[in-house]
Each structure stands twice: as C-alpha cells, then as structure tokens.
Write a protein that holds these residues in place. Sequence first.
Motif, short mmCIF file in Angstrom:
data_model
loop_
_atom_site.label_atom_id
_atom_site.label_comp_id
_atom_site.label_asym_id
_atom_site.label_seq_id
_atom_site.Cartn_x
_atom_site.Cartn_y
_atom_site.Cartn_z
N SER A 18 -14.88 42.95 25.27
CA SER A 18 -13.94 42.31 26.19
C SER A 18 -14.55 42.23 27.58
CB SER A 18 -12.63 43.10 26.26
OG SER A 18 -12.85 44.36 26.87
N ASP A 20 -13.46 43.33 31.55
CA ASP A 20 -12.51 44.13 32.32
C ASP A 20 -12.55 43.71 33.79
OD1 ASP A 20 -11.97 45.50 30.01
OD2 ASP A 20 -13.08 47.30 30.55
N TRP A 100 -10.97 38.11 24.83
CA TRP A 100 -9.87 38.95 25.30
C TRP A 100 -10.33 39.76 26.50
CZ3 TRP A 100 -8.08 44.22 25.05
CH2 TRP A 100 -9.01 45.14 24.57
N CYS A 102 -9.03 42.70 29.94
CA CYS A 102 -8.13 43.70 30.48
C CYS A 102 -8.12 43.60 32.00
CB CYS A 102 -8.57 45.11 30.09
SG CYS A 102 -8.46 45.47 28.33
N LEU A 114 -3.87 50.14 32.86
CA LEU A 114 -4.59 49.08 32.17
C LEU A 114 -3.63 48.18 31.41
CD1 LEU A 114 -7.89 49.54 30.20
CD2 LEU A 114 -5.98 48.34 29.14
N GLY A 116 -4.01 45.05 28.69
CA GLY A 116 -4.92 44.26 27.86
C GLY A 116 -4.27 42.96 27.44
N VAL A 118 -4.76 40.43 24.68
CA VAL A 118 -5.43 40.08 23.43
C VAL A 118 -5.23 38.58 23.17
CG1 VAL A 118 -5.49 40.45 20.94
CG2 VAL A 118 -5.14 42.38 22.49
N LYS A 122 -10.75 38.60 18.84
CA LYS A 122 -10.90 40.00 19.25
C LYS A 122 -11.93 40.74 18.41
CE LYS A 122 -8.28 44.05 20.75
NZ LYS A 122 -8.92 45.15 20.03
N SER A 147 -5.36 45.21 17.33
CA SER A 147 -4.51 45.48 18.49
C SER A 147 -3.10 45.87 18.08
CB SER A 147 -4.45 44.25 19.40
OG SER A 147 -3.97 43.13 18.67
N SER A 211 -11.43 51.42 26.86
CA SER A 211 -11.88 50.08 27.21
C SER A 211 -12.99 50.18 28.22
CB SER A 211 -10.76 49.24 27.79
OG SER A 211 -11.20 47.94 28.06
#
Length: 211
Positions: A18, A20, A100, A102, A114, A116, A118, A122, A147, A211
């Motif tokens: 992912s 972030d 995806w 975050c 956090l 997320g 999705v 993923k 998820s 994550s």
Amino acid sequence: MTTSSARSVDVLAVGDASVDYFVRVPHIAVADDKAIGRLVGVHGGGMSANLAAAASFAGARAALATAVGSDEPGRQALERLAAHGVDVSASIAVPGGHTWFCVIQLDATGEKSLVGAVTEVKIPAVDQISDDLLRTARVVAPSPTTSAGRPAWPGGPGRRARRWPSTWSPARSPAGGIRCARSPASATSSSATRERSACSPAATRCAAPSS
C-alpha cells in the motif's frame, strides 16, 4: 523472478502493498471531529511489503508477490521496494485498478490513528501464485486474511509451500502471533541453518507490522 527449482529467494512475502500518507495534526480526530494537519511524508506500507522490506534490510534475499493498481501510487510502491532490494518481478499492476492506501494521523506526542482505504486491488489472485514461484523460496509468508478478516486464500500458498522439503511457511501461534511451520520433510543441516536465520519464532512474531 526465476521460476526454476533453485531456491533463489530466502523470503517470499505474498500479499499486500500500500501507500501510507502521514499527516501531522494538532490532535487525533475522533467521532464528529475534524483535524486539519500537514502532510509530512508518503511512504510504502502493507503488511506483506513491510515484511519483505524488513527481510531485505536484515540481509535476506527477499521477494514480494502482490497486486497494485496501474496508478502512480502503485508504481511508486513497487519502485521503492525494488530500491530497498526486494524482488518485485512476481508482482503485477492491475489495469485500471487503484492501489489501496492508508492515512495516518500523527500528533505532537507521536500517537497515531490509522484509516485504511481498501480498493478493488489489495492482494494477488490465487492464480498469480504458482507452485513454481513458491518453489523458489526457502520461506513463504502469505498474508493470513483479507481486509474483511476472511482467509486470503483457503488452502492457498502457505499450505502448498509446506509440501516441499526445506520450505517454511508462517502459521498462527495459539497466542495469535506468527510462528514458523516447517515442512514435514527433513532439511539438510546447512539449509536448516539458513532458514532459521531468516525465519524464527522470535523474529517472525512481530514481523508483519500493521501497515
């Protein structure tokens, strides 16, 4: 990544990658609240991607099999992993897909929250994870769940990988952590030594950060 029978990889992570977004905020926003902050960093994330990167930092030959969107965040996620020494040649970009991500709130004390997001992309599809790919690795570390908390691949990569000698795959410990499960077939002493250095109960218990 080669798909020969040679063990060309120490750790193969199978799962998510992912992006972030870290935002410094005056306070952590809660229900019916708003916190206006400042973007302080954009970094790669995802449990499987983090595991592969950590293995590479520790000196292991690491690889990641994942699926990202055919967007800029997906391209950057794979490029950054490759820059950290992770082999991402078994990963794919899904045409039209969105990677995806975050959003992480950070306050002045270092506390975080956090969220997320999705998307339709993923984890890799089961047919992306071939037996030939699994055979290249000494350790196979599949993402345990989707998820939604369901098994990512019922009867999938982890169980298939344990059919071959000298292949390890993480399994859930009674306490809910990660431990190493070895193939019933015995390994040579030299192979076993290398495998323990890359995958041990102590090392893998916290090997997959959130994550």
